[in-house]
Design an enzyme around this catalytic site. Sequence first.
Site, PDB file in Angstrom:
ATOM      1  NE  ARG A  39      24.667  45.847  94.680  1.00 11.52           N
ATOM      2  CZ  ARG A  39      25.338  45.022  93.900  1.00 11.52           C
ATOM      3  NH1 ARG A  39      24.868  44.691  92.711  1.00 11.52           N
ATOM      4  NH2 ARG A  39      26.499  44.537  94.293  1.00 11.52           N
ATOM      5  CE  LYS A 204      37.625  30.047  90.958  1.00  6.39           C
ATOM      6  NZ  LYS A 204      37.561  30.823  89.691  1.00  6.39           N
ATOM      7  N   GLY A 357      28.781  39.632  98.041  1.00  6.91           N
ATOM      8  CA  GLY A 357      27.387  39.623  97.614  1.00  6.91           C
ATOM      9  C   GLY A 357      26.631  38.425  98.147  1.00  6.91           C
ATOM     10  N   GLY A 381      32.906  42.970  94.985  1.00  2.29           N
ATOM     11  CA  GLY A 381      34.239  43.110  94.388  1.00  2.29           C
ATOM     12  C   GLY A 381      35.027  44.246  95.012  1.00  2.29           C
TER      13      GLY A 381
HETATM   14  P1  ADP Z   1      30.726  36.082  98.432  1.00  2.00           P
HETATM   15  O1  ADP Z   1      29.886  36.539  97.253  1.00  2.00           O
HETATM   16  O2  ADP Z   1      30.035  36.306  99.746  1.00  2.00           O
HETATM   17  O3  ADP Z   1      32.108  36.658  98.385  1.00  2.00           O
HETATM   18  P2  ADP Z   1      31.486  33.645  97.081  1.00  2.00           P
HETATM   19  O4  ADP Z   1      30.956  34.198  95.806  1.00  2.00           O
HETATM   20  O5  ADP Z   1      32.944  33.470  97.212  1.00  2.00           O
HETATM   21  O6  ADP Z   1      30.903  34.483  98.324  1.00  2.00           O
HETATM   22  O7  ADP Z   1      30.864  32.186  97.314  1.00  2.00           O
HETATM   23  C1  ADP Z   1      29.494  31.978  97.474  1.00  2.00           C
HETATM   24  C2  ADP Z   1      29.117  30.603  97.030  1.00  2.00           C
HETATM   25  O8  ADP Z   1      29.930  29.618  97.631  1.00  2.00           O
HETATM   26  C3  ADP Z   1      27.693  30.285  97.397  1.00  2.00           C
HETATM   27  O9  ADP Z   1      26.914  30.203  96.234  1.00  2.00           O
HETATM   28  C4  ADP Z   1      27.798  28.930  98.095  1.00  2.00           C
HETATM   29  O10 ADP Z   1      26.811  28.001  97.686  1.00  2.00           O
HETATM   30  C5  ADP Z   1      29.159  28.441  97.668  1.00  2.00           C
HETATM   31  N1  ADP Z   1      29.728  27.474  98.609  1.00  2.00           N
HETATM   32  C6  ADP Z   1      29.895  27.600  99.936  1.00  2.00           C
HETATM   33  N2  ADP Z   1      30.383  26.466 100.470  1.00  2.00           N
HETATM   34  C7  ADP Z   1      30.524  25.589  99.455  1.00  2.00           C
HETATM   35  C8  ADP Z   1      30.970  24.247  99.374  1.00  2.00           C
HETATM   36  N3  ADP Z   1      31.372  23.581 100.451  1.00  2.00           N
HETATM   37  N4  ADP Z   1      30.983  23.653  98.160  1.00  2.00           N
HETATM   38  C9  ADP Z   1      30.580  24.327  97.077  1.00  2.00           C
HETATM   39  N5  ADP Z   1      30.141  25.600  97.081  1.00  2.00           N
HETATM   40  C10 ADP Z   1      30.109  26.224  98.266  1.00  2.00           C
HETATM   41 MG    MG Z   2      29.866  35.897  95.184  1.00  3.26          MG
END
Ligand code: ADP
Ligand code: MG
Length: 400
Positions: A39, A204, A357, A381
Amino acid sequence: MQTIDDLNVAGRRVLVRTDFNVPLETLADGTRHITDDGRIRAALPTITALRDRGARVILVAHLGRPKDGPSVELSLAPISRRLGELLGSTVVLASDVSGEGAARAVGAMHDGDVVLLENVRFDARETSKDAAVRGALAVELAALADIFVSDGFGVVHREQASVTDVARLLPHAAGKLVLSEAQVFSKVLSDPDRPYVVILGGSKVSDKLGVITNLLTKVDRLLVGGGMCFTFLAAMGYNVGSSLLEVDQIETVKNLIAQAAARNVELVLPVDVVVATAFSADAEHKIVAADQIEDGWMGLDIGPNSQLLFASRITDAKTVVWNGPMGVFEMTPYAQGTRAVATAITEVNGLTVVGGGDSAAAVRLLGIDEHGFTHISTGGGASLELLEGRVLPGLAVLED
Ligand code: ADP
Ligand code: MG
């Protein structure tokens, strides 16, 4: 949206909102060490351009979520040091946000100098819900400068004193980072080249429902992996064992599946998954078909057939947006799905955007060449809210 090229900045004090909210670790000797300076690097083009044109650059940024005012732990001192190294010149850290320390540091500036104000969230007014309270801080910040430049893309979805309120008090423009992020998202939201493929993952479904709903009206294909795919598999009637599951979202997801079909959006789900007996790198794990997950097993990555399937639905794309890892990439046995999808995206001949992120972190952790993507967003976000189709206050304020 005005850009810094539209402003006469020579000899002027330019207040630049940046996003320096970097991850830090405390070493054994108590010093704090920046583990990822991405960043800070992302802010360099704007800072350098302003300095080259003779501006006095005053940076305002936050770190973490300070609870009760100033603290050594959340001081921007490590950031001013790192920024100084990257710029190859001194960056003066003001001893406060908008008080005497800031006034003194700014008063001593010459053209081309850089001052970093202390963590703006040391002042609770920054994040107040009360516009008048925020406004009072914004007035103090505005008094330090002649011009405001918004370059902290990671905060433009926030209504905060140093993001929106101060922009209303000074002539303002978008910095290079905010401008490039805004342009990329505007392109993928309003005028994407096709085929247009969106890949969603992460933990999620509920976090990303808004994104799915908005993008279903625009995309040709939607690929779903990561923890969120299990709510989709459950909506298809499959057993998902002890995988991540948002039971209360199953009905909504059934609806999304129906909407995708009605709109001719190709919805691609994993056909096989890596399942494990526990959320651990050492747990027993194996590959099973997506409709064969047994009780006592949790899905932690998409399987090899899914990797091939996803890659085949990505390679001919002209626009790709990827948000959310395909598995628990932090643990080596479950990183392969994310690696395969990321690699397939780097082979695309078109506009490729990584948002989120953890997705950006996955690219770096897995050692995938960042130049293989058109754009890696610095704002998790903010990028999600843009993909949801929302108007972001920190961007809207730059339009007036
Ligand atoms: P981003 O920050 O890219 O938007 P998220 O915060 O939604 O992504 O999710 C990232 C997390 O999701 C990672 O820490 C990863 O370990 C977790 N994750 C991915 N697949 C699974 C899974 N099958 N079960 C549990 N956690 C998962
Ligand atoms: Mg995230």
